[in-house]
Scaffold this motif. Structure first.
Motif, PDB file in Angstrom:
ATOM      1  N   ASN A  97      22.210  53.959  32.161  1.00  7.45           N
ATOM      2  CA  ASN A  97      23.651  54.168  32.281  1.00  7.45           C
ATOM      3  C   ASN A  97      24.437  52.936  31.849  1.00  7.45           C
ATOM      4  N   ILE A  98      25.445  53.153  31.024  1.00  8.15           N
ATOM      5  CA  ILE A  98      26.436  52.116  30.721  1.00  8.15           C
ATOM      6  C   ILE A  98      27.568  52.296  31.729  1.00  8.15           C
ATOM      7  N   THR A  99      27.819  51.306  32.558  1.00  6.59           N
ATOM      8  CA  THR A  99      28.822  51.428  33.612  1.00  6.59           C
ATOM      9  C   THR A  99      29.860  50.319  33.498  1.00  6.59           C
ATOM     10  N   ILE A 100      31.006  50.545  34.115  1.00  6.63           N
ATOM     11  CA  ILE A 100      32.052  49.527  34.137  1.00  6.63           C
ATOM     12  C   ILE A 100      31.616  48.334  34.973  1.00  6.63           C
ATOM     13  N   ARG A 101      30.830  48.569  36.007  1.00  5.55           N
ATOM     14  CA  ARG A 101      30.316  47.436  36.779  1.00  5.55           C
ATOM     15  C   ARG A 101      29.432  46.555  35.903  1.00  5.55           C
ATOM     16  N   GLY A 102      28.659  47.171  35.000  1.00  8.10           N
ATOM     17  CA  GLY A 102      27.842  46.391  34.081  1.00  8.10           C
ATOM     18  C   GLY A 102      28.698  45.515  33.176  1.00  8.10           C
ATOM     19  N   CYS A 103      29.829  46.073  32.697  1.00  8.89           N
ATOM     20  CA  CYS A 103      30.748  45.281  31.864  1.00  8.89           C
ATOM     21  C   CYS A 103      31.345  44.140  32.672  1.00  8.89           C
ATOM     22  N   ARG A 104      31.728  44.423  33.915  1.00 10.64           N
ATOM     23  CA  ARG A 104      32.302  43.386  34.784  1.00 10.64           C
ATOM     24  C   ARG A 104      31.268  42.294  35.055  1.00 10.64           C
ATOM     25  N   ARG A 105      30.049  42.701  35.293  1.00  9.97           N
ATOM     26  CA  ARG A 105      28.989  41.743  35.591  1.00  9.97           C
ATOM     27  C   ARG A 105      28.741  40.816  34.409  1.00  9.97           C
ATOM     28  N   TRP A 106      28.685  41.388  33.191  1.00  9.76           N
ATOM     29  CA  TRP A 106      28.448  40.581  32.001  1.00  9.76           C
ATOM     30  C   TRP A 106      29.612  39.610  31.779  1.00  9.76           C
ATOM     31  N   ALA A 107      30.847  40.095  31.945  1.00  8.12           N
ATOM     32  CA  ALA A 107      32.018  39.235  31.742  1.00  8.12           C
ATOM     33  C   ALA A 107      32.013  38.061  32.713  1.00  8.12           C
ATOM     34  N   LEU A 108      31.650  38.316  33.969  1.00 10.74           N
ATOM     35  CA  LEU A 108      31.630  37.241  34.959  1.00 10.74           C
ATOM     36  C   LEU A 108      30.491  36.254  34.701  1.00 10.74           C
ATOM     37  N   MET A 109      29.339  36.734  34.234  1.00 13.29           N
ATOM     38  CA  MET A 109      28.236  35.829  33.929  1.00 13.29           C
ATOM     39  C   MET A 109      28.586  34.920  32.753  1.00 13.29           C
ATOM     40  N   GLU A 110      29.257  35.479  31.734  1.00 11.02           N
ATOM     41  CA  GLU A 110      29.675  34.657  30.604  1.00 11.02           C
ATOM     42  C   GLU A 110      30.735  33.645  31.033  1.00 11.02           C
ATOM     43  N   ALA A 111      31.660  34.075  31.894  1.00 10.15           N
ATOM     44  CA  ALA A 111      32.684  33.155  32.389  1.00 10.15           C
ATOM     45  C   ALA A 111      32.069  32.046  33.228  1.00 10.15           C
ATOM     46  N   ASP A 112      31.009  32.358  33.970  1.00  9.14           N
ATOM     47  CA  ASP A 112      30.357  31.356  34.813  1.00  9.14           C
ATOM     48  C   ASP A 112      29.710  30.256  33.975  1.00  9.14           C
ATOM     49  N   LYS A 113      29.241  30.597  32.762  1.00 12.55           N
ATOM     50  CA  LYS A 113      28.585  29.611  31.904  1.00 12.55           C
ATOM     51  C   LYS A 113      29.584  28.699  31.204  1.00 12.55           C
ATOM     52  N   LYS A 114      30.793  29.201  30.942  1.00 17.26           N
ATOM     53  CA  LYS A 114      31.712  28.489  30.059  1.00 17.26           C
ATOM     54  C   LYS A 114      32.930  27.907  30.765  1.00 17.26           C
ATOM     55  N   HIS A 115      33.175  28.294  32.018  1.00 13.43           N
ATOM     56  CA  HIS A 115      34.401  27.857  32.686  1.00 13.43           C
ATOM     57  C   HIS A 115      34.088  27.363  34.101  1.00 13.43           C
ATOM     58  N   THR A 116      35.092  26.801  34.733  1.00 13.63           N
ATOM     59  CA  THR A 116      34.924  26.279  36.083  1.00 13.63           C
ATOM     60  C   THR A 116      34.797  27.417  37.088  1.00 13.63           C
ATOM     61  N   GLU A 117      34.314  27.087  38.253  1.00 13.09           N
ATOM     62  CA  GLU A 117      34.179  28.094  39.304  1.00 13.09           C
ATOM     63  C   GLU A 117      35.541  28.664  39.685  1.00 13.09           C
ATOM     64  N   THR A 118      36.563  27.819  39.749  1.00  8.75           N
ATOM     65  CA  THR A 118      37.913  28.284  40.090  1.00  8.75           C
ATOM     66  C   THR A 118      38.420  29.277  39.058  1.00  8.75           C
ATOM     67  N   ALA A 119      38.210  28.965  37.769  1.00  9.11           N
ATOM     68  CA  ALA A 119      38.659  29.867  36.706  1.00  9.11           C
ATOM     69  C   ALA A 119      37.902  31.189  36.761  1.00  9.11           C
ATOM     70  N   ARG A 120      36.600  31.125  37.030  1.00  9.93           N
ATOM     71  CA  ARG A 120      35.818  32.361  37.108  1.00  9.93           C
ATOM     72  C   ARG A 120      36.242  33.221  38.289  1.00  9.93           C
ATOM     73  N   MET A 121      36.523  32.605  39.433  1.00 12.91           N
ATOM     74  CA  MET A 121      36.966  33.370  40.603  1.00 12.91           C
ATOM     75  C   MET A 121      38.324  34.017  40.352  1.00 12.91           C
ATOM     76  N   LYS A 122      39.234  33.304  39.700  1.00 11.08           N
ATOM     77  CA  LYS A 122      40.541  33.887  39.383  1.00 11.08           C
ATOM     78  C   LYS A 122      40.382  35.032  38.382  1.00 11.08           C
ATOM     79  N   PHE A 123      39.523  34.845  37.394  1.00 11.27           N
ATOM     80  CA  PHE A 123      39.254  35.866  36.384  1.00 11.27           C
ATOM     81  C   PHE A 123      38.719  37.139  37.030  1.00 11.27           C
ATOM     82  N   GLY A 124      37.851  36.998  38.018  1.00 13.08           N
ATOM     83  CA  GLY A 124      37.266  38.159  38.667  1.00 13.08           C
ATOM     84  C   GLY A 124      38.047  38.682  39.853  1.00 13.08           C
ATOM     85  N   GLY A 125      39.149  38.006  40.226  1.00  9.44           N
ATOM     86  CA  GLY A 125      39.921  38.435  41.390  1.00  9.44           C
ATOM     87  C   GLY A 125      39.155  38.284  42.683  1.00  9.44           C
TER      88      GLY A 125
END
Length: 446
Positions: free
Chosen positions: A219-247
């Motif tokens: 299954n391709i799910t929206i949670r999968g898209c959210r998970r991938w986006a947050l993992m990429e943000a975690d590698k490239k940005h600060t924890e504060t930026a990633r938390m704001k990005f993910g709400g």
């Protein structure tokens, strides 16, 4: 996206029907680019009660409880100077994040999308490619009648230096602010819309089905898209930026619920002290390893016509039409539910027969039988020949061009046309009716 615009044989519902295809594209990009949960963009019934409890006396809040989804009031469109170039910028405020009624206004995530990327990317991967035609078809933007006029306005500013980087704020019409951008199939035309947002569950199921038609085995799910986006943000940005990005408000949420179990550390290289590899890790974190490009997901055109001509399929179609006629004549809620239940049962039986036919095609393909090319001989391949806008988009959307190029403008014009098409049938110039009659002389009935 390539499946959706260049190969997908599914005919979407609604009026106009191809607006559903545009909505689906815009929604997928919005989820991927913002890491939003499904119920933030589309209406989630689980959040209606909390919205009503927030302020029952406020009529605006009651409307939000009925359509708790992305509306035009959550978007801001501007012309800004970005890297010394004037371009369109779209801002989206994710109002309905999880626990939004307990958050202050400054804690609500806001995302910005721009017209031109730093690298050449396909048109279909730009959110503005689909959002702008949707807004224009809904007549939601003040003082501009087409997407081309918007692009011309941005171009007129040129490259002269300015004191303020925000050159113009493009207003949405007051009467359009509470209209959901992503509406139900029955409410696609804004003139006849009851302002009902499409449900999150319905959207999620359509994404899963599209994934299967694209060759994915999981299954391709929206949670999968959210998970991938947050993992990429975690590698490239600060924890504060990633938390704001993910709400997110708690630091442990990402590690507990979103971090992939596959370690991103190359174990052998780490132990031996040599250069690391990461491609094998990316392969297993993404969905590419689960996609089979050669597997037939739908029937080629010839086999499709043979399938529709089978006796049992004609009987099921006839039963569906009969149930639809009976449903339209009923007013009792209980009786309507019974008919709808029977409709789903008949539809499911037809789908099972279709899946069996597809499996048979796959088996024949494995045995080396002479079967049709499922990429170029599908119903989509033949339909696009007589549907000008769909044919144009199948050729232009995968191209790496900007929105202001001639190809980009042509694609935007085609998208705007299919979002506002008043006729359910699109004709090529050589096939258009003459005085209400076909070229053969027969009268055409709507």
């Amino acid at each position: 996206m390539t499946q959706l615009w260049c190969r997908d044989s599914l005919e979407y519902r609604g009026y106009p029907p191809d607006r559903s295809r545009v909505q689906l594209s815009a929604a997928m990009l919005l989820y991927c680019f913002t890491s939003a949960r499904t119920g933030e963009v589309h209406e989630s019934t689980a959040r209606r009660r909390s919205a009503r409890q927030r302020d029952e006396e406020d009529s605006d809040k009651i409307l939000e409880a009925r359509t708790m989804a992305a509306c035009y009031k959550h978007f801001t469109l501007t012309i800004e100077v970005v890297d010394k170039e004037p371009m369109l910028v779209l801002t989206y405020q994710r109002e309905f994040v999880k626990g939004y009624h307990r958050k202050n206004e400054w804690q609500i995530p806001i995302h910005a999308f721009y017209e031109s990327y730093t690298e050449h990317m396909p048109l279909m991967l730009n959110l503005l490619t689909f959002f702008l035609p949707l807004a224009m078809a809904d007549k939601a933007i003040e003082n501009y009648s087409s997407v081309g006029a918007l692009l011309d306005a941005a171009s007129t500013y040129g490259t002269a230096p300015v004191q303020n980087n925000v050159l113009e704020v493009i207003q949405f019409k007051q009467e359009a602010l509470d209209i959901p951008v992503f509406r139900q199939y029955t409410d696609l035309g804004v003139a006849k819309s009851a302002s009902r947002a499409r449900g999150a569950d319905s959207f999620g199921k359509s994404i899963v089905a599209l994934g299967y038609r694209s060759g994915y085995r999981q299954n391709i799910t929206i949670r999968g898209c959210r998970r991938w986006a947050l993992m990429e943000a975690d590698k490239k940005h600060t924890e504060t930026a990633r938390m704001k990005f993910g709400g997110q408000m708690k630091r442990e949420t990402f590690g507990r619920s979103y971090a992939h179990p596959l370690s991103e550390i190359d174990g052998p290289a780490n132990f031996l002290g040599i250069a690391s590899r990461e491609e094998h890790i990316k392969n297993r974190r993404g969905m590419g390893i689960y996609q089979s490009f050669d597997a037939c997901q739908y029937l080629p055109a010839k086999e499709q016509f043979e399938f529709e001509s089978r006796k049992e399929i004609r009987e099921l179609d006839s039963e569906l039409w009969d149930l639809t006629d009976r449903l339209s004549a009923l007013s009792d809620v209980h009786d309507r539910k019974e008919i709808q239940k029977r409709q789903r049962s008949v539809y499911d039986r037809k789908q099972r027969l279709y899946i069996e036919a597809v499996k048979q095609i796959r088996e024949n393909s494995k045995k080396g039988s002479n079967t049709s090319n499922t990429r170029t001989e599908t119903l989509f391949h033949y339909r696009r020949r007589v549907m000008p806008d769909r044919d144009i988009l199948a050729g232009l959307l995968p191209r790496k061009v900007s929105l202001r190029d001639s190809d980009g403008r042509q694609a935007l014009h085609a998208l705007e046309s299919i979002c506002s098409e008043s006729s359910p049938i699109a004709y090529r110039d050589s096939l258009r009716p003459l005085e209400g009659k076909c070229r053969c002389g027969a009268e055409i009935k709507e």
